[in-house]
Design a protein around this motif. Sequence first.
Motif, PDB file in Angstrom:
ATOM      1  N   VAL A  89       0.865  -1.193   0.000  1.00  0.00           N
ATOM      2  CA  VAL A  89       0.000   0.000   0.000  1.00  0.00           C
ATOM      3  C   VAL A  89       0.898   1.239   0.000  1.00  0.00           C
ATOM      4  N   PRO A  90       0.736   2.121  -0.979  1.00  0.00           N
ATOM      5  CA  PRO A  90       1.595   3.311  -1.059  1.00  0.00           C
ATOM      6  C   PRO A  90       1.549   4.136   0.222  1.00  0.00           C
ATOM      7  N   ARG A  91       2.695   4.548   0.655  1.00  0.00           N
ATOM      8  CA  ARG A  91       2.800   5.342   1.879  1.00  0.00           C
ATOM      9  C   ARG A  91       2.144   6.701   1.695  1.00  0.00           C
ATOM     10  N   ARG A  92       1.303   7.077   2.653  1.00  0.00           N
ATOM     11  CA  ARG A  92       0.708   8.414   2.640  1.00  0.00           C
ATOM     12  C   ARG A  92       1.476   9.329   3.589  1.00  0.00           C
ATOM     13  N   LYS A  93       1.451  10.614   3.313  1.00  0.00           N
ATOM     14  CA  LYS A  93       2.083  11.557   4.228  1.00  0.00           C
ATOM     15  C   LYS A  93       1.315  11.632   5.526  1.00  0.00           C
ATOM     16  N   ASN A  94      -0.003  11.494   5.443  1.00  0.00           N
ATOM     17  CA  ASN A  94      -0.864  11.550   6.613  1.00  0.00           C
ATOM     18  C   ASN A  94      -1.063  10.127   7.148  1.00  0.00           C
ATOM     19  N   ALA A  95      -0.735   9.908   8.417  1.00  0.00           N
ATOM     20  CA  ALA A  95      -0.803   8.573   8.997  1.00  0.00           C
ATOM     21  C   ALA A  95      -2.226   8.017   9.015  1.00  0.00           C
ATOM     22  N   MET A  96      -3.222   8.861   9.268  1.00  0.00           N
ATOM     23  CA  MET A  96      -4.602   8.390   9.293  1.00  0.00           C
ATOM     24  C   MET A  96      -5.063   7.948   7.906  1.00  0.00           C
ATOM     25  N   GLU A  97      -4.623   8.655   6.886  1.00  0.00           N
ATOM     26  CA  GLU A  97      -4.972   8.260   5.522  1.00  0.00           C
ATOM     27  C   GLU A  97      -4.345   6.909   5.182  1.00  0.00           C
ATOM     28  N   HIS A  98      -3.130   6.712   5.643  1.00  0.00           N
ATOM     29  CA  HIS A  98      -2.468   5.428   5.394  1.00  0.00           C
ATOM     30  C   HIS A  98      -3.201   4.304   6.113  1.00  0.00           C
ATOM     31  N   LEU A  99      -3.603   4.521   7.364  1.00  0.00           N
ATOM     32  CA  LEU A  99      -4.351   3.508   8.105  1.00  0.00           C
ATOM     33  C   LEU A  99      -5.657   3.184   7.397  1.00  0.00           C
ATOM     34  N   GLY A 100      -6.325   4.213   6.902  1.00  0.00           N
ATOM     35  CA  GLY A 100      -7.569   3.994   6.177  1.00  0.00           C
ATOM     36  C   GLY A 100      -7.367   3.195   4.908  1.00  0.00           C
ATOM     37  N   ALA A 101      -6.217   3.344   4.268  1.00  0.00           N
ATOM     38  CA  ALA A 101      -5.931   2.611   3.034  1.00  0.00           C
ATOM     39  C   ALA A 101      -5.592   1.148   3.287  1.00  0.00           C
ATOM     40  N   LEU A 102      -5.137   0.836   4.492  1.00  0.00           N
ATOM     41  CA  LEU A 102      -4.792  -0.557   4.806  1.00  0.00           C
ATOM     42  C   LEU A 102      -6.031  -1.447   4.925  1.00  0.00           C
ATOM     43  N   ALA A 103      -7.143  -0.876   5.370  1.00  0.00           N
ATOM     44  CA  ALA A 103      -8.347  -1.686   5.590  1.00  0.00           C
ATOM     45  C   ALA A 103      -8.852  -2.351   4.305  1.00  0.00           C
ATOM     46  N   PRO A 104      -9.091  -1.629   3.212  1.00  0.00           N
ATOM     47  CA  PRO A 104      -9.540  -2.298   1.982  1.00  0.00           C
ATOM     48  C   PRO A 104      -8.480  -3.235   1.411  1.00  0.00           C
ATOM     49  N   ALA A 105      -7.201  -2.925   1.637  1.00  0.00           N
ATOM     50  CA  ALA A 105      -6.135  -3.812   1.142  1.00  0.00           C
ATOM     51  C   ALA A 105      -6.207  -5.160   1.852  1.00  0.00           C
ATOM     52  N   TYR A 106      -6.515  -5.147   3.137  1.00  0.00           N
ATOM     53  CA  TYR A 106      -6.629  -6.397   3.892  1.00  0.00           C
ATOM     54  C   TYR A 106      -7.809  -7.220   3.387  1.00  0.00           C
ATOM     55  N   ARG A 107      -8.937  -6.563   3.148  1.00  0.00           N
ATOM     56  CA  ARG A 107     -10.108  -7.280   2.636  1.00  0.00           C
ATOM     57  C   ARG A 107      -9.823  -7.875   1.261  1.00  0.00           C
TER      58      ARG A 107
END
Length: 210
Positions: A89-107
């Motif tokens: 998952v591409p790294r986001r500058k904003n940590a919360m945005e990155h956390l949000g991007a991990l959820a659909p990647a896991y599914r």
Amino acid sequence: MIPSAPRGLQGAYLVGERASQDRLRMRLLDVASQLLVTMGPESLSMRRIATEAGCSTTVIYTMFGSKEGLAEALYLEGFERFRRCLEAVPRRKNAMEHLGALAPAYRDAALSEPGYYALMFERAIPGFAPSERARTLARAALNVVDRVIADCISSGYIVPTQPRRIADALWAAAQGAISLERAGHLRDGGTYDAVTYAVISRYLVTPRRR
């Protein structure tokens, strides 16, 4: 006396041989995973896997030792695939945005690997229980989530809490929704999005706390 091969050629040969063995190992694991999905756990005989993969049973025993060893290798490979998916998952500058991007990647990882998923979370092979070492390595595959949560805490988005505690709560919510979706009780990922967001929201710093 036959002279030894030049170190460069010998090294290249060893690298090539190792790569060939790695490809065969992955071929065997993928064949076993596919058999588990299409034919059930009773199809996971060494002879059947060898036939499907185009090799001898001796090769399988050499690589995995036993049927239990093969099952544990499948278990670990499943978590390794999840790890690679999350790490990609591409790294986001904003940590919360990155956390949000991990959820659909896991599914996506869970739904795209039904054979591995069934073994990892649904006891698809009766009697198989991963070793403590395998369980430890399996949880380590999700360390990227712990790290991103730690970043969210450092950035002031999430209340100071042990990152693994939050990650495990998020994992439990995600697994529940995915299991219901796989069983046909949920039609899409809407509930998954809702429950994962609810867990993250539970630990958010409110404006008053900031």
